[in-house]
Design a protein around this motif. Structure first.
Motif, PDB file in Angstrom:
ATOM      1  N   MET A  18      31.161  44.324  31.802  1.00 21.29           N
ATOM      2  CA  MET A  18      32.298  44.125  32.701  1.00 21.29           C
ATOM      3  C   MET A  18      31.819  43.639  34.066  1.00 21.29           C
ATOM      4  N   LYS A  19      32.412  42.549  34.538  1.00 16.58           N
ATOM      5  CA  LYS A  19      32.075  42.011  35.857  1.00 16.58           C
ATOM      6  C   LYS A  19      33.345  41.635  36.607  1.00 16.58           C
ATOM      7  N   GLN A  20      33.184  41.302  37.850  1.00 16.81           N
ATOM      8  CA  GLN A  20      34.318  40.926  38.685  1.00 16.81           C
ATOM      9  C   GLN A  20      34.018  39.588  39.350  1.00 16.81           C
ATOM     10  N   GLU A  21      35.039  38.727  39.422  1.00 11.65           N
ATOM     11  CA  GLU A  21      34.817  37.399  39.987  1.00 11.65           C
ATOM     12  C   GLU A  21      36.141  36.816  40.481  1.00 11.65           C
ATOM     13  N   LEU A  22      36.039  35.982  41.517  1.00 14.60           N
ATOM     14  CA  LEU A  22      37.183  35.170  41.931  1.00 14.60           C
ATOM     15  C   LEU A  22      37.189  33.923  41.045  1.00 14.60           C
ATOM     16  N   MET A  23      38.059  33.902  40.054  1.00 18.01           N
ATOM     17  CA  MET A  23      38.128  32.765  39.143  1.00 18.01           C
ATOM     18  C   MET A  23      39.144  31.745  39.649  1.00 18.01           C
ATOM     19  N   LYS A  24      38.850  30.483  39.393  1.00 15.86           N
ATOM     20  CA  LYS A  24      39.716  29.399  39.884  1.00 15.86           C
ATOM     21  C   LYS A  24      40.668  28.941  38.786  1.00 15.86           C
ATOM     22  N   ILE A  25      41.907  28.666  39.176  1.00 13.56           N
ATOM     23  CA  ILE A  25      42.906  28.149  38.246  1.00 13.56           C
ATOM     24  C   ILE A  25      42.667  26.656  38.036  1.00 13.56           C
ATOM     25  N   VAL A  26      42.475  26.275  36.774  1.00 16.63           N
ATOM     26  CA  VAL A  26      42.268  24.870  36.424  1.00 16.63           C
ATOM     27  C   VAL A  26      43.605  24.204  36.095  1.00 16.63           C
ATOM     28  N   LEU A  62      51.516  30.180  41.154  1.00 13.99           N
ATOM     29  CA  LEU A  62      50.211  29.670  41.566  1.00 13.99           C
ATOM     30  C   LEU A  62      49.943  28.305  40.946  1.00 13.99           C
ATOM     31  N   THR A  63      49.067  27.533  41.584  1.00 21.19           N
ATOM     32  CA  THR A  63      48.790  26.170  41.106  1.00 21.19           C
ATOM     33  C   THR A  63      47.286  25.911  41.022  1.00 21.19           C
ATOM     34  N   THR A  64      46.927  24.746  40.510  1.00 19.70           N
ATOM     35  CA  THR A  64      45.530  24.339  40.359  1.00 19.70           C
ATOM     36  C   THR A  64      44.765  24.478  41.677  1.00 19.70           C
ATOM     37  N   GLY A  65      43.608  25.125  41.605  1.00 20.33           N
ATOM     38  CA  GLY A  65      42.791  25.325  42.802  1.00 20.33           C
ATOM     39  C   GLY A  65      42.920  26.705  43.402  1.00 20.33           C
ATOM     40  N   ASP A  66      44.035  27.401  43.119  1.00 26.46           N
ATOM     41  CA  ASP A  66      44.185  28.780  43.593  1.00 26.46           C
ATOM     42  C   ASP A  66      43.200  29.680  42.855  1.00 26.46           C
ATOM     43  N   THR A  67      42.870  30.816  43.448  1.00 20.90           N
ATOM     44  CA  THR A  67      41.923  31.742  42.832  1.00 20.90           C
ATOM     45  C   THR A  67      42.574  33.099  42.570  1.00 20.90           C
ATOM     46  N   LEU A  68      42.015  33.807  41.595  1.00 21.83           N
ATOM     47  CA  LEU A  68      42.467  35.150  41.264  1.00 21.83           C
ATOM     48  C   LEU A  68      41.264  36.066  41.091  1.00 21.83           C
ATOM     49  N   MET A  91      47.932  29.891  31.508  1.00 22.94           N
ATOM     50  CA  MET A  91      47.068  29.630  32.656  1.00 22.94           C
ATOM     51  C   MET A  91      45.624  29.478  32.190  1.00 22.94           C
ATOM     52  N   THR A  92      44.951  28.428  32.675  1.00 21.32           N
ATOM     53  CA  THR A  92      43.533  28.204  32.376  1.00 21.32           C
ATOM     54  C   THR A  92      42.714  28.537  33.613  1.00 21.32           C
ATOM     55  N   LEU A  93      41.687  29.377  33.425  1.00 24.25           N
ATOM     56  CA  LEU A  93      40.830  29.815  34.524  1.00 24.25           C
ATOM     57  C   LEU A  93      39.393  29.389  34.251  1.00 24.25           C
ATOM     58  N   THR A  94      38.628  29.198  35.320  1.00 27.15           N
ATOM     59  CA  THR A  94      37.214  28.866  35.163  1.00 27.15           C
ATOM     60  C   THR A  94      36.357  29.760  36.047  1.00 27.15           C
ATOM     61  N   GLY A  95      35.142  30.039  35.573  1.00 25.62           N
ATOM     62  CA  GLY A  95      34.221  30.873  36.341  1.00 25.62           C
ATOM     63  C   GLY A  95      33.063  31.346  35.479  1.00 25.62           C
ATOM     64  N   GLU A  96      32.072  31.933  36.111  1.00 25.86           N
ATOM     65  CA  GLU A  96      30.892  32.443  35.401  1.00 25.86           C
ATOM     66  C   GLU A  96      31.260  33.592  34.466  1.00 25.86           C
ATOM     67  N   LEU A  97      32.359  34.255  34.749  1.00 27.71           N
ATOM     68  CA  LEU A  97      32.797  35.400  33.944  1.00 27.71           C
ATOM     69  C   LEU A  97      33.035  35.019  32.484  1.00 27.71           C
TER      70      LEU A  97
END
Length: 258
Positions: free
Chosen positions: A1-9, A82-88, A21-27
């Motif tokens: 389990m990890k935590q990250e600010l993922m970006k909305i693609v 939320l839109t493309t480029g926003d983070t969660l 919703m599509t998200l991107t990140g190291e997670l």
């Protein structure tokens, strides 16, 4: 389990109140098991609890994952805007996922879902197909207008749909849909409301491999707060329980009281 600010693609609406919703990140590197979920913080100070949402699709090469959710309250309504480029702020992946270890090439499985319980079954079916396992999908929705991902599932295997109001497919629930086949699968996987899971448990009560994914309201999502417990059968004391978040959300049929 990890935590990250993922970006909305990308974000798109699939049906009334249903969003993908599509998200991107190291997670994404940690996301391997179908049936797991992520715990998402709503970027609003007055909404303290994270929202648990199951993983619909994992793409390790692109470092993206998809979720599908239904707008139910202020938190999911905020997500939908939320839109493309926003983070969660995302915590995960959480939960134990479906166990595919007992299946091999040529086996046949039933994948059964209803409503917002359908999303995690797509990644499940995709991974089973990659193993050479044949999948048949039985999906239930309230009406024709809220159906989504029919074509996506159809590309993975036979897909049958039921609607409560009879506007598409078989008129009725998933139980009626399962009556349209007399096959005995090598495994059964299901996700949806307790009513749907009870039906599956009853129809396949003699089967040795029936895995049910439970839906539950959660607070912490990591097993610390005991907000999402369910009881175990034949417990005369009424004190034994299992937590949906970290000991589930996948349980073998009969393991918990639905």
């Amino acid at each position: 389990m990890k935590q990250e600010l993922m970006k909305i693609v990308q974000q798109r609406q699939l049906a009334p109140r249903i969003y993908e919703m599509t998200l991107t990140g190291e997670l994404v590197k940690e996301m391997k098991h179908p049936g797991q979920f992520i715990h998402i913080r709503v970027p609003r100070a007055d909404l303290l609890l994270r929202r648990p949402i199951s993983l619909n699709h994992i793409d390790q090469d692109e470092k993206t994952c998809r979720i599908i959710y239904r707008v139910e309250g202020d938190g999911t309504k905020y997500f939908s805007e939320l839109t493309t480029g926003d983070t969660l702020d995302v915590l995960g992946p959480l939960g134990n996922g479906f166990d595919l270890s007992g299946l091999s090439i040529g086996d046949e499985v039933f994948i059964i879902g209803g409503g917002i319980g359908v999303p995690p079954l797509y990644e499940l079916s995709k991974q089973l197909n990659e193993r050479g396992v044949k999948t048949s999908h039985f999906l239930g929705f309230a009406s024709k207008e809220v159906i989504y991902y029919e074509n996506e599932f159809q590309q993975l295997g036979d897909t049958r749909i039921a609607t409560d109001d009879g506007t598409y497919g078989i008129h009725g629930n998933v139980g009626n849909l399962l009556m349209t086949t007399n096959k005995i699968p090598d495994a059964v996987f299901a996700c949806g409301s307790n009513g749907l899971l009870k039906t599956v448990e009853q129809l396949f009560r003699q089967h040795s491999n029936v895995q049910l994914s439970l839906e539950s309201r959660m607070a912490c999502g990591i097993g610390a707060c005991y907000a999402c417990v369910c009881h175990v059968p034949n417990d005369e004391t009424g004190t034994k329980s299992l937590k949906v978040c970290d000991e589930g959300p996948i349980f073998q049929a009969g393991e918990v009281v639905l």
